[in-house]
Design a protein around this motif. Structure first.
Motif, PDB file in Angstrom:
ATOM      1  N   SER A 215      30.610  12.112  63.251  1.00 40.98           N
ATOM      2  CA  SER A 215      30.415  13.565  63.269  1.00 40.98           C
ATOM      3  C   SER A 215      31.400  14.269  62.344  1.00 40.98           C
ATOM      4  O   SER A 215      31.952  15.307  62.681  1.00 40.98           O
ATOM      5  CB  SER A 215      30.472  14.133  64.683  1.00 40.98           C
ATOM      6  N   ASN A 216      31.590  13.682  61.163  1.00 41.83           N
ATOM      7  CA  ASN A 216      32.320  14.426  60.128  1.00 41.83           C
ATOM      8  C   ASN A 216      31.659  14.222  58.767  1.00 41.83           C
ATOM      9  O   ASN A 216      30.678  13.476  58.652  1.00 41.83           O
ATOM     10  CB  ASN A 216      33.824  14.083  60.124  1.00 41.83           C
ATOM     11  N   GLY A 217      32.182  14.889  57.758  1.00 42.67           N
ATOM     12  CA  GLY A 217      31.575  14.841  56.422  1.00 42.67           C
ATOM     13  C   GLY A 217      32.345  13.949  55.464  1.00 42.67           C
ATOM     14  O   GLY A 217      32.228  14.092  54.250  1.00 42.67           O
ATOM     15  N   ASN A 218      33.120  13.007  56.017  1.00 40.99           N
ATOM     16  CA  ASN A 218      33.973  12.161  55.168  1.00 40.99           C
ATOM     17  C   ASN A 218      33.405  10.765  54.996  1.00 40.99           C
ATOM     18  O   ASN A 218      32.663  10.269  55.844  1.00 40.99           O
ATOM     19  CB  ASN A 218      35.369  12.019  55.783  1.00 40.99           C
ATOM     20  N   SER A 219      33.842  10.120  53.917  1.00 42.09           N
ATOM     21  CA  SER A 219      33.412   8.755  53.634  1.00 42.09           C
ATOM     22  C   SER A 219      34.463   8.099  52.754  1.00 42.09           C
ATOM     23  O   SER A 219      35.052   8.753  51.898  1.00 42.09           O
ATOM     24  CB  SER A 219      32.056   8.805  52.928  1.00 42.09           C
TER      25      SER A 219
ATOM     26  N   ASP B 258      29.866   5.315  56.693  1.00 48.60           N
ATOM     27  CA  ASP B 258      30.457   5.831  55.442  1.00 48.60           C
ATOM     28  C   ASP B 258      29.621   5.411  54.232  1.00 48.60           C
ATOM     29  O   ASP B 258      29.350   6.216  53.336  1.00 48.60           O
ATOM     30  CB  ASP B 258      31.872   5.261  55.238  1.00 48.60           C
ATOM     31  N   GLY B 259      29.263   4.134  54.212  1.00 50.41           N
ATOM     32  CA  GLY B 259      28.491   3.622  53.074  1.00 50.41           C
ATOM     33  C   GLY B 259      27.169   4.356  52.949  1.00 50.41           C
ATOM     34  O   GLY B 259      26.719   4.704  51.838  1.00 50.41           O
ATOM     35  N   THR B 260      26.564   4.654  54.077  1.00 47.09           N
ATOM     36  CA  THR B 260      25.261   5.330  54.051  1.00 47.09           C
ATOM     37  C   THR B 260      25.409   6.778  53.596  1.00 47.09           C
ATOM     38  O   THR B 260      24.502   7.335  52.970  1.00 47.09           O
ATOM     39  CB  THR B 260      24.605   5.212  55.440  1.00 47.09           C
ATOM     40  N   LYS B 261      26.565   7.374  53.861  1.00 49.91           N
ATOM     41  CA  LYS B 261      26.806   8.729  53.336  1.00 49.91           C
ATOM     42  C   LYS B 261      26.803   8.707  51.800  1.00 49.91           C
ATOM     43  O   LYS B 261      26.278   9.623  51.163  1.00 49.91           O
ATOM     44  CB  LYS B 261      28.140   9.278  53.851  1.00 49.91           C
ATOM     45  N   LEU B 262      27.382   7.653  51.221  1.00 48.58           N
ATOM     46  CA  LEU B 262      27.356   7.587  49.751  1.00 48.58           C
ATOM     47  C   LEU B 262      25.926   7.359  49.254  1.00 48.58           C
ATOM     48  O   LEU B 262      25.509   7.960  48.265  1.00 48.58           O
ATOM     49  CB  LEU B 262      28.283   6.491  49.214  1.00 48.58           C
ATOM     50  N   ILE B 263      25.176   6.506  49.950  1.00 49.23           N
ATOM     51  CA  ILE B 263      23.769   6.302  49.559  1.00 49.23           C
ATOM     52  C   ILE B 263      23.059   7.661  49.549  1.00 49.23           C
ATOM     53  O   ILE B 263      22.348   8.014  48.597  1.00 49.23           O
ATOM     54  CB  ILE B 263      23.058   5.329  50.536  1.00 49.23           C
TER      55      ILE B 263
ATOM     56  N   PRO C 288      33.166  -0.589  52.927  1.00 51.06           N
ATOM     57  CA  PRO C 288      31.878  -0.780  52.250  1.00 51.06           C
ATOM     58  C   PRO C 288      32.006  -0.779  50.730  1.00 51.06           C
ATOM     59  O   PRO C 288      32.701   0.056  50.156  1.00 51.06           O
ATOM     60  CB  PRO C 288      31.074   0.436  52.715  1.00 51.06           C
ATOM     61  N   HIS C 289      31.324  -1.754  50.137  1.00 55.88           N
ATOM     62  CA  HIS C 289      31.446  -1.941  48.692  1.00 55.88           C
ATOM     63  C   HIS C 289      30.456  -1.059  47.943  1.00 55.88           C
ATOM     64  O   HIS C 289      29.255  -1.065  48.231  1.00 55.88           O
ATOM     65  CB  HIS C 289      31.197  -3.403  48.318  1.00 55.88           C
TER      66      HIS C 289
END
Ligand code: NZQ
Ligand code: ZN
Length: 384
Positions: A143-147, A99-104, A69-70
């Motif tokens: 189900s983890n806290g990584n991105s 992952d991208g949504t975790k950064l959002i 994801p960019h």
């Protein structure tokens, strides 16, 4: 076994037809943003199931999140979140979308340039809540806290992790994976396999529970991975692959044991520079790391060869050779070449890849911190 604290807060909702549970799982008064990728969910019916389950709720959508994801795309979603006062994020798709949504989630209230969360390890103190629908078993991100985020403009791929971005829930319906093309089936199985290896193939600390769990998961993927390619609509096969991939990186097998992650760190540079899929990079780098680190990993390599592959050689060096060969052959059986040249990447790229590791301060990789840039260069040479 080393000391540890274990907590995994993600509620897993597993099985056929479970997307309808969104009606109960998403808070009633939330303003929801559904995020997704390039459109696979519109072709396989997942989008329609989500829309039905959200009936009566207030929701918006943001599509077009790329594989790897960019950052640039995700910052557009952050603007939409602010404009529409979104307070719940619902990624629907593979690891890149989640992952991208975790950064959002982390960037919305971040004071400063959100890229620094990855590039400078800057802490953030709040994140929007996330629930997800997974369609590609691979990363464990559900189900983890990584991105892991890619900045297209500088060809950099960097990770962050925080307990604040664990999804509150993850819906895992194995039938959503029937539509995966063979390349993504292979990538998912190899990624999950290598996640287990990063936490297992280090040195013995007498962590019997973690070791036996890890070996069981590896054997499940060895059995079911090739079957998923041959029998794409076999529910039990898909269910076993999906649950194995989640269990591979939800923290359970990694507690109380040393961890490696050199393969992933070197692999990220390969994706950033040459565009290889994440799991393609792992197929290339892991066998080379096993070979390069065989003395330091001796005890676990022997255990792996005996227990996972059932190898019987009495000469331990021969047994290790056979274990590395079996691993390589498994990745190739799944459809992933295991050399750089297999993806058209020549030796001339190796110095540039090592420069990028240095730029990202990845100077002491592996469970012993002994994989220096020079060792990474040797590993990439072995992988050529
Ligand atoms: O974008 P759409 O149209 O949805 O298509 C995707 C994409 O093209 C497609 N796809 C997903 N589900 C599908 C489907 N096609 C048909 N049917 C379905 N059910 O598959 C393609 C790849 O998707 P992507 O999300 O990129 O794959 P994956 O789940 O392997 O995620 C890879 C990303 O996760 C990162 C990787 O670095 C990479 O950026 N990782 C994240 C980790 C984590 N958060 O813990 C750990 C991993 O080691 C990994 O680094
Ligand atoms: Zn991975």
């Amino acid at each position: 076994m080393q000391n540890f604290i274990f907590s995994n807060p993600t509620k897993i909702v597993f099985g056929e037809g479970q997307i309808k549970e969104l009606a109960n799982l998403v808070p009633a008064n939330a303003r929801v943003l559904v995020t997704y990728g390039g459109g696979s969910i519109k072709k396989n019916g997942v989008y329609n199931q989500v829309v039905q389950a959200l009936e009566g709720k207030t929701w918006f959508e943001f599509g077009g999140i790329e594989p790897n994801p960019h950052y640039e795309t995700l910052m557009k979603a952050v603007e939409l979140v602010k404009k529409e006062k979104i307070d719940f994020l619902l990624p629907v798709g593979g690891g890149s979308v989640i992952d991208g949504t975790k950064l959002i989630a982390a960037a919305v209230d971040f004071d400063g340039e959100p890229w620094d969360i990855m590039a400078k390890n800057q802490a953030f103190h709040s994140a929007l809540p996330i629930g997800c629908v997974l369609t590609l078993p691979a990363t464990g991100t559900e189900s983890n806290g990584n991105s892991v985020i890619t900045r297209a403009s500088t060809q950099e791929k960097l990770a962050f992790g925080s307990p604040l971005v664990y999804p509150r829930f993850a819906i895992l319906d194995p039938t959503t994976t029937y539509s995966l093309p063979p390349r993504q089936i292979a990538n998912g199985v190899v990624d999950a396999f290598v996640h287990i290896m990063e936490q297992y193939l280090t040195y013995p600390v007498d962590a019997k529970v973690q070791d036996r769990f890890a070996e069981g998961l590896l054997m499940t993927l060895i059995e079911e991975g090739p079957r998923a390619l041959k029998e794409p609509t076999n529910y039990q096969v898909r269910a076993n692959v999906m649950w194995a991939a989640t269990m591979a990186l939800n923290g359970l097998i990694g507690v109380g044991v040393p961890q490696d992650w050199a393969t992933h760190m070197i692999g990220h540079e390969l994706t950033a520079m040459h565009g290889l899929d994440h799991a393609q990079t792992l197929s290339v780098v892991l066998p080379a790391v096993m070979q390069h680190q065989r003395a330091k990993k001796h005890g676990k390599l022997v255990q792996y060869g005996r227990r996972v592959w059932g190898l019987m050689q009495s000469n331990e060096e021969e047994l290790i050779d056979a274990a590395i060969a079996a691993t390589r052959q498994f990745f190739e059986q799944m459809g992933n070449p295991t050399t750089l040249s297999g993806y058209g990447v020549g030796r001339e790229s190796i110095p540039k890849l090592v420069d990028m590791l240095v730029k990202h301060d990845l100077l002491a990789l592996g469970e012993h911190g002994v994989i220096t840039p020079e060792a990474s260069r040797e590993i990439l040479e072995l992988a050529a």
